[in-house]
Design a protein around this motif. Structure first.
Motif, short mmCIF file in Angstrom:
data_model
loop_
_atom_site.label_atom_id
_atom_site.label_comp_id
_atom_site.label_asym_id
_atom_site.label_seq_id
_atom_site.Cartn_x
_atom_site.Cartn_y
_atom_site.Cartn_z
N ASP A 18 63.67 8.30 14.21
CA ASP A 18 64.72 7.85 13.29
C ASP A 18 65.74 7.04 14.06
O ASP A 18 66.06 7.34 15.20
N SER B 55 65.22 0.01 9.99
CA SER B 55 65.53 1.42 9.86
C SER B 55 64.24 2.16 10.24
O SER B 55 63.32 2.28 9.44
N ARG C 235 61.24 4.65 11.31
CA ARG C 235 60.68 5.89 10.77
C ARG C 235 59.70 6.54 11.74
O ARG C 235 59.57 7.76 11.76
N GLY D 259 58.98 1.01 10.31
CA GLY D 259 60.16 1.37 9.53
C GLY D 259 60.42 0.35 8.45
O GLY D 259 59.60 -0.53 8.17
#
Length: 140
Positions: free
Chosen positions: A30, A50, A52, A65
């Motif tokens: 994250d 972002s 993942r 992400g």
């Protein structure tokens, strides 16, 4: 609990297991990153991601992400990331990017394991029962 290549269902570190040839391993990761990325044609672009997950596969590793500028899920080859900037700290990394991402994934895995262990211990104690330090813990 999220399970990954470093854990087993009981939360203990897993022993290394040989992956079948051609298999991909996925590590949860994250964070928000700004990337300077070079595509297959040699064109450089700026991306906001972002993150993942980090996917480790035969011959390549992908940072996956949500691409904030272009929308949708994308996977970026780590060997094509020319600069990575951490959105939380502002730290810029231009060399050792894969090592940095692997270290971060491992740190997050450890933090998740500690958080889950504490939550489990709190549930076992139940509401109004003293915790390890003698303080009363209430479960909400």
């Amino acid at each position: 609990m999220r399970h990954n290549a470093f854990s087993d269902p009981k939360g203990r570190p897993a022993r290394p297991v040989e992956s079948p040839p051609g298999a991909w391993r996925t590590l949860p990761l994250d964070g928000r990153f700004d990337l300077v990325y070079e595509d297959a044609t040699g064109t450089w672009s700026n991306r906001s991601l972002s993150a993942r997950e980090l996917k480790l596969g035969p011959g390549r590793t992908l940072l996956g992400g949500i691409d904030m500028r272009h929308g949708g899920y994308r996977g970026f080859r780590v060997d094509r990331i020319r600069r990575l900037t951490d959105g939380a700290t502002g730290e810029r990394v231009e060399t050792g990017i894969l090592d940095r991402l692997l270290g971060r994934a491992e740190a997050q895995r450890r933090a998740d394991a500690v958080r889950i262990r504490r939550q489990t211990e709190a549930r076992r104690r139940g509401p109004g029962r003293p915790g390890v330090d003698g303080a009363t813990t209430l479960t909400v």
